[in-house]
Design a protein around this motif. Structure first.
Motif, short mmCIF file in Angstrom:
data_model
loop_
_atom_site.label_atom_id
_atom_site.label_comp_id
_atom_site.label_asym_id
_atom_site.label_seq_id
_atom_site.Cartn_x
_atom_site.Cartn_y
_atom_site.Cartn_z
N GLU A 158 11.23 74.35 -13.03
CA GLU A 158 10.74 75.66 -13.26
C GLU A 158 9.57 75.87 -14.39
O GLU A 158 8.72 76.61 -14.44
CB GLU A 158 11.79 76.95 -13.34
N GLN A 159 9.56 74.75 -15.60
CA GLN A 159 8.53 74.69 -16.25
C GLN A 159 7.34 73.84 -15.89
O GLN A 159 6.50 73.84 -16.78
CB GLN A 159 9.52 73.91 -17.61
N LEU A 160 7.47 73.07 -14.64
CA LEU A 160 6.05 72.40 -14.29
C LEU A 160 4.99 73.30 -14.04
O LEU A 160 5.17 74.62 -13.54
CB LEU A 160 6.70 71.65 -13.08
N GLN A 161 3.88 72.87 -14.08
CA GLN A 161 2.68 73.64 -13.77
C GLN A 161 1.55 72.76 -13.00
O GLN A 161 1.68 71.61 -13.08
CB GLN A 161 1.89 74.19 -15.19
N SER A 162 0.70 73.27 -12.39
CA SER A 162 -0.18 72.73 -11.48
C SER A 162 -1.14 71.74 -12.60
O SER A 162 -1.40 71.95 -13.67
CB SER A 162 -0.98 73.57 -10.92
N GLY A 163 -1.27 70.37 -11.99
CA GLY A 163 -1.61 69.51 -12.98
C GLY A 163 -0.79 68.49 -13.59
O GLY A 163 -1.27 67.31 -13.96
N GLY A 172 3.09 56.34 -7.80
CA GLY A 172 2.94 56.30 -9.26
C GLY A 172 2.78 57.72 -9.57
O GLY A 172 3.48 58.47 -8.93
N ALA A 173 2.26 57.90 -10.69
CA ALA A 173 1.95 59.28 -11.35
C ALA A 173 1.07 60.03 -10.39
O ALA A 173 -0.11 59.62 -10.03
CB ALA A 173 1.23 59.30 -12.55
N GLN A 174 1.44 61.22 -10.01
CA GLN A 174 0.52 62.39 -9.03
C GLN A 174 0.53 63.53 -9.58
O GLN A 174 1.66 63.82 -10.15
CB GLN A 174 1.13 62.12 -7.69
N PRO A 175 -0.59 64.27 -9.60
CA PRO A 175 -0.57 65.48 -10.12
C PRO A 175 0.23 66.71 -9.20
O PRO A 175 0.00 66.53 -7.94
CB PRO A 175 -1.95 65.95 -10.14
N VAL A 176 0.93 67.67 -9.85
CA VAL A 176 1.47 68.59 -9.03
C VAL A 176 0.21 69.54 -8.61
O VAL A 176 -0.63 69.96 -9.43
CB VAL A 176 2.51 69.55 -10.02
N ARG A 177 0.39 70.01 -7.46
CA ARG A 177 -0.68 70.69 -6.74
C ARG A 177 -0.13 72.29 -6.69
O ARG A 177 -1.03 73.03 -6.90
CB ARG A 177 -1.38 70.22 -5.63
N TRP A 178 1.06 72.35 -6.72
CA TRP A 178 1.53 73.79 -6.47
C TRP A 178 3.15 73.72 -6.70
O TRP A 178 3.76 72.75 -6.44
CB TRP A 178 1.24 74.21 -4.82
N LEU A 179 3.47 74.74 -7.49
CA LEU A 179 5.10 74.95 -7.68
C LEU A 179 5.18 76.52 -7.12
O LEU A 179 4.70 77.57 -7.50
CB LEU A 179 5.08 75.02 -9.29
N GLY A 180 6.09 76.51 -6.22
CA GLY A 180 6.50 77.64 -5.39
C GLY A 180 7.79 78.09 -5.81
O GLY A 180 8.85 77.18 -6.17
#
Length: 325
Positions: A158-163, A172-180
């Motif tokens: 719940e603390q994650l953000q886009s990016g 490997g490392a990938q950016p979060v695009r969306w948290l629903g």
């Protein structure tokens, strides 16, 4: 289920025909006319139409955008004729609910479906068919679930953000695009599955949506599905390794989407991220779907290649399976 609406995409049975087998040349029809082993193929990805159903007794049509075909009238009664299980040549398993509306037959796929791909009919179920609303909640984790970040640290979902950069199994490392986030009553199809600490090698107790799929890499001869890599829905592990399903109250479910469908680590256990596709987007709760489409209108994933273990297979938390990469 009275009063609940279900939005989905369907295809006309005429657009899904047998390309090899006993009924070669025939379109998908009633279960009694289908033959196991026949291979079907979808004419085109453009044949899907959007259908909104009012669930109850009976199930009725609320709205139908028919595309190139005439739309079904509002209020028309819907019959559930059966559930078909098919398998593509590469092992991808697909389930389709067969509907009849005013004498017309439609297929409602419960997962991503590819055009110009041969699907062999491997099972027909006419005795236990239901609109599986539990398919809505996939790729969802309970609040507090810690996700492994690119630097190896653990962050509550719940603390994650886009990016934010998350560690994935394959890229490997990938950016979060969306948290629903969606809050649902924790009953029936939405009752969370709880995996106790260490049940699958997890660092802490895990709370998952029932249809959240867990990635397992299996060693030895006794393998679920006969393959080394499988995706198992959390629901089918209930009763093994202390895994339970809890009903009651409300539950917050969080979903993560990336540029591509990924296997991420939740409390150290590899699990799938939200699969964003034309078929699965329609099964998201409306608020999540609208938000995701508005932010990332061009997201369209290919599913991760690993066998989805059939729900009728006897499943125990596998001995010798490795939940870690």
């Amino acid at each position: 289920m009275s009063g609940t609406r279900y939005e989905c995409e369907v295809f006309c049975a005429h657009d899904f025909a047998v390309t090899w087998g006993i009924n070669e040349g025939d379109a998908l029809g009633p279960p009694k006319e289908t033959v196991l082993g026949d291979i079907y193929s979808l004419k085109s990805a453009d044949v899907f139409s959007r259908l909104t159903l009012q669930l109850g007794s009976p199930i009725t049509v609320v709205h139908h955008h028919g595309g190139t075909r005439p739309a079904l009238p509002a209020g028309a009664k819907v019959r559930l004729l059966g559930q078909l299980r098919l398998m593509a040549h590469d092992g991808d398993v697909l389930e389709i609910i067969l509907l009849e509306v005013e004498g017309q037959f439609f297929g409602l796929p419960l997962g991503p479906m590819r055009a110009a791909t041969g699907y062999a009919l491997i099972d027909i179920n006419t005795t236990d068919t239901a609109l599986r609303l539990s398919e809505i909640v996939r790729g969802c984790f309970g609040a507090g679930t810690r996700v492994t970040m690119a630097d190896g640290s653990l962050t509550p979902i719940e603390q994650l953000q886009s990016g934010d950069m998350v560690l994935t199994r394959d890229q490997g490392a990938q950016p979060v695009r969306w948290l629903g986030k969606v809050t649902l009553r924790g009953y029936g199809a939405y009752a969370p599955v709880v995996i106790p600490e260490g049940g699958l090698g997890n660092l802490r107790s895990l709370k998952l949506a029932p249809r959240q799929r867990i990635f397992l890499y299996q060693r030895g001869d006794k393998r679920l599905g006969g393959r080394a890599e499988v995706l198992v829905q959390a629901l089918h592990l209930v009763g093994s390794a202390g895994i339970t399903q809890h009903e009651g109250g409300f539950v917050d479910y969080f979903s993560l989407a990336f540029d591509e469908h990924q296997i991420i680590y939740a409390e150290g256990v590899p699990m799938e991220s939200l699969l964003v596709s034309r078929a699965t987007m329609t099964r998201l709760p409306p608020a999540l779907r609208t938000d995701l489409q508005a932010r990332y209108p061009n997201l369209q994933h290919k599913p991760h290649f690993a066998q989805d273990v059939a729900s009728d297979q006897p499943i125990n938390a596998p001995h010798g399976a490795s939940p870690r990469a």
